[in-house]
Each structure stands twice: as structure tokens, then as C-alpha cells.
Design an enzyme around this catalytic site. Structure first.
Site, PDB file in Angstrom:
ATOM      1  N   SER A 127       0.858  -1.184   0.000  1.00  0.00           N
ATOM      2  CA  SER A 127       0.000   0.000   0.000  1.00  0.00           C
ATOM      3  C   SER A 127       0.892   1.232   0.000  1.00  0.00           C
ATOM      4  O   SER A 127       2.038   1.185   0.487  1.00  0.00           O
ATOM      5  CB  SER A 127      -0.894   0.004   1.245  1.00  0.00           C
ATOM      6  OG  SER A 127      -1.518   1.262   1.417  1.00  0.00           O
ATOM      7  N   TYR A 140      -1.612   0.064  10.568  1.00  0.00           N
ATOM      8  CA  TYR A 140      -1.608  -0.525   9.229  1.00  0.00           C
ATOM      9  C   TYR A 140      -0.393  -0.022   8.457  1.00  0.00           C
ATOM     10  O   TYR A 140       0.323  -0.800   7.813  1.00  0.00           O
ATOM     11  CB  TYR A 140      -2.902  -0.164   8.519  1.00  0.00           C
ATOM     12  CG  TYR A 140      -3.001  -0.576   7.079  1.00  0.00           C
ATOM     13  CD1 TYR A 140      -3.235  -1.896   6.721  1.00  0.00           C
ATOM     14  CD2 TYR A 140      -2.892   0.367   6.056  1.00  0.00           C
ATOM     15  CE1 TYR A 140      -3.351  -2.274   5.397  1.00  0.00           C
ATOM     16  CE2 TYR A 140      -3.006   0.003   4.728  1.00  0.00           C
ATOM     17  CZ  TYR A 140      -3.234  -1.314   4.402  1.00  0.00           C
ATOM     18  OH  TYR A 140      -3.341  -1.675   3.081  1.00  0.00           O
TER      19      TYR A 140
END
Length: 246
Positions: A127, A140
Site C-alpha cells: 500500500s 496498518y
């Protein structure tokens, strides 16, 4: 090849793209292999469901006994949307790291030998949060940043064996994980195609959507700002993205 988290969202699109690119067999891995029955039937047997929870070492070792995987796509992941200091405990943070970082590490360790023997490849779906702090999910980001360094390390270890390692850093994707996000999102198919095609083209890093390319430009021109004032920078990039052309 084998794809983790293959039963929905980006994982399902990665399976479809692999088939479209000519994969003879795709091991589609998920915690519930029955959720892949439809994909297996539609593929005429080219999709083989596999039970795999990346936090279960014994399931990873069982999956690795196939012996014929030449491309490993590490896609399974979870998020944790809570501030680091205000969260009541760190249980969710630990689980996020277990899935996103240690799960990927266990996969790479288990499949490394057959990838060496077959001079295969790895795609790690990460990501942009690996290089730019997620404003709502800092744990995250931490897990994806750790996985990015994992990918870099394994790339160096496997380079001499002819095994290519690609990390894909997508922005916002129209999947269940980003369901609460109102911004424009890339389609899973778009991210899957660009991730797989980038790997086939020999790219070490893929930025597979429009928001990801904005973050890449920031990395190229102002990485120090991303590290020292991440929230302000990401707010600016989000506004630029919202106001930009498709």
C-alpha cells in the site's frame, strides 16, 4: 502460481488477471476454500482452492508442498483503524502485524526454495501507506512499512537465483476494506492488472493507480516531508487527488 486472500476484492481480481495472462494453474488461497468453489468451476479446473490462513504456519507449510509454484502473490491483509496512543490495548495492532508482516514472512520462507528452483517470482501487494502515514490507520502503515523492508531484503537474497520480487503500492481500492472511504477509488481489476503486468515487465516497484502516482512523486521530491510532517503532506495530496482529472 499461488495467490493469498483470493476469495474476494483484489485477490479475486488477481486470480482473474493471472488466468487472462495465461496461467495454467492458480492456487487460490483463502481461510475458507469453499468460498472459491465458483471460481474453480468457472475456470475449468485451472483454479485450485487452498485452505490458507497466513497466521497458521502449518497451513502455509501444507500449501508449500505443492512444489510447482513459480509466482507467489502475497495479497492477504487486514487493517486496524485506531490511533496508537488512544487505543485501549494493542491486540488489534498485534494481529495487523501478524497478518501483514509475519504472514508475508512465513510465506516467503516456505516458498523460497521452490521459487529458487523454478527461477520464479514474487509479488507483494502492499500500500502507499508503506511510505506515507495513513491518517486513520497508523498501525496498518507500520505493518506495510515493515513488509516493504521485508520485500527489499528478500529481493536481495533471491536476486542471484533469478527470482524477481515486485512490491505493488496501491492507493485507495474499491474493496470492502475501503468501504467507508468517500474518495475516488481504483478498481480491483485496474490494480491487479498493473501489479501483474509490472512484475512481468521486470519492475521492482509498481504504483498501480492515480493516487499512488501522486504519492510516488512526493517520495521522489519530498520524502523528508513525508517523514517529518506526514499528516499535512497527505492532506495536501488527498486534496490534489480529489481536484484532479481522471
Amino acid at each position: 502460481m499461488l495467490v493469498t486472500g483470493a476469495n474476494r476484492g483484489l485477490g479475486a481480481s488477481l486470480v482473474d488477471v493471472a488466468l487472462d495472462r495465461g496461467a495454467a494453474k492458480v492456487y487460490a488461497a483463502a481461510r475458507d476454500p469453499e468460498s472459491l468453489a465458483g471460481a474453480a468451476e468457472r475456470s475449468g479446473g485451472r483454479v485450485v482452492p487452498v485452505r490458507l490462513d497466513v497466521t497458521r504456519p502449518e497451513q502455509i507449510e501444507a500449501a508449500a508442498t505443492t512444489g510447482d509454484v513459480d509466482l507467489l502473490i502475497s495479497n492477504a491483509g487486514i487493517t486496524s483503524q485506531a490511533p496508537i496512543l488512544a487505543a485501549p490495548d494493542i491486540g488489534d495492532f498485534r494481529r495487523t502485524m501478524e497478518v501483514n508482516y509475519f504472514g508475508s514472512m512465513l510465506l516467503l520462507r516456505a516458498f523460497a526454495e521452490q521459487l529458487r528452483q523454478r527461477r520464479g517470482g514474487v509479488i507483494m501487494i502492499l500500500s502507499v501507506a508503506a511510505v506515507s502515514l495513513s491518517r486513520s490507520a497508523p498501525a496498518y502503515s507500520a505493518s506495510k512499512a515493515a513488509a516493504l523492508m521485508l520485500g527489499s531484503s528478500v529481493r536481495e537474497e533471491l536476486r542471484e537465483h533469478g527470482v524477481a520480487v515486485t512490491v505493488s503500492l496501491p492507493g485507495w481500492i474499491d474493496t470492502e476494506m475501503a468501504a467507508g472511504l468517500a474518495a475516488e477509488k481504483a478498481t480491483p481489476r485496474e490494480v491487479a492488472e498493473r501489479s501483474v503486468d509490472g512484475h512481468l515487465a521486470g519492475d521492482d516497484v509498481v504504483w498501480p493507480d492515480r493516487f499512488a502516482t501522486l504519492v510516488r512523486t512526493q517520495v521522489d521530491t519530498g520524502m523528508l516531508d513525508l517523514l517529518s510532517r506526514p499528516r499535512a503532506v497527505m492532506n495536501t495530496l488527498a486534496a490534489e487527488f480529489a481536484g484532479g482529472s481522471r
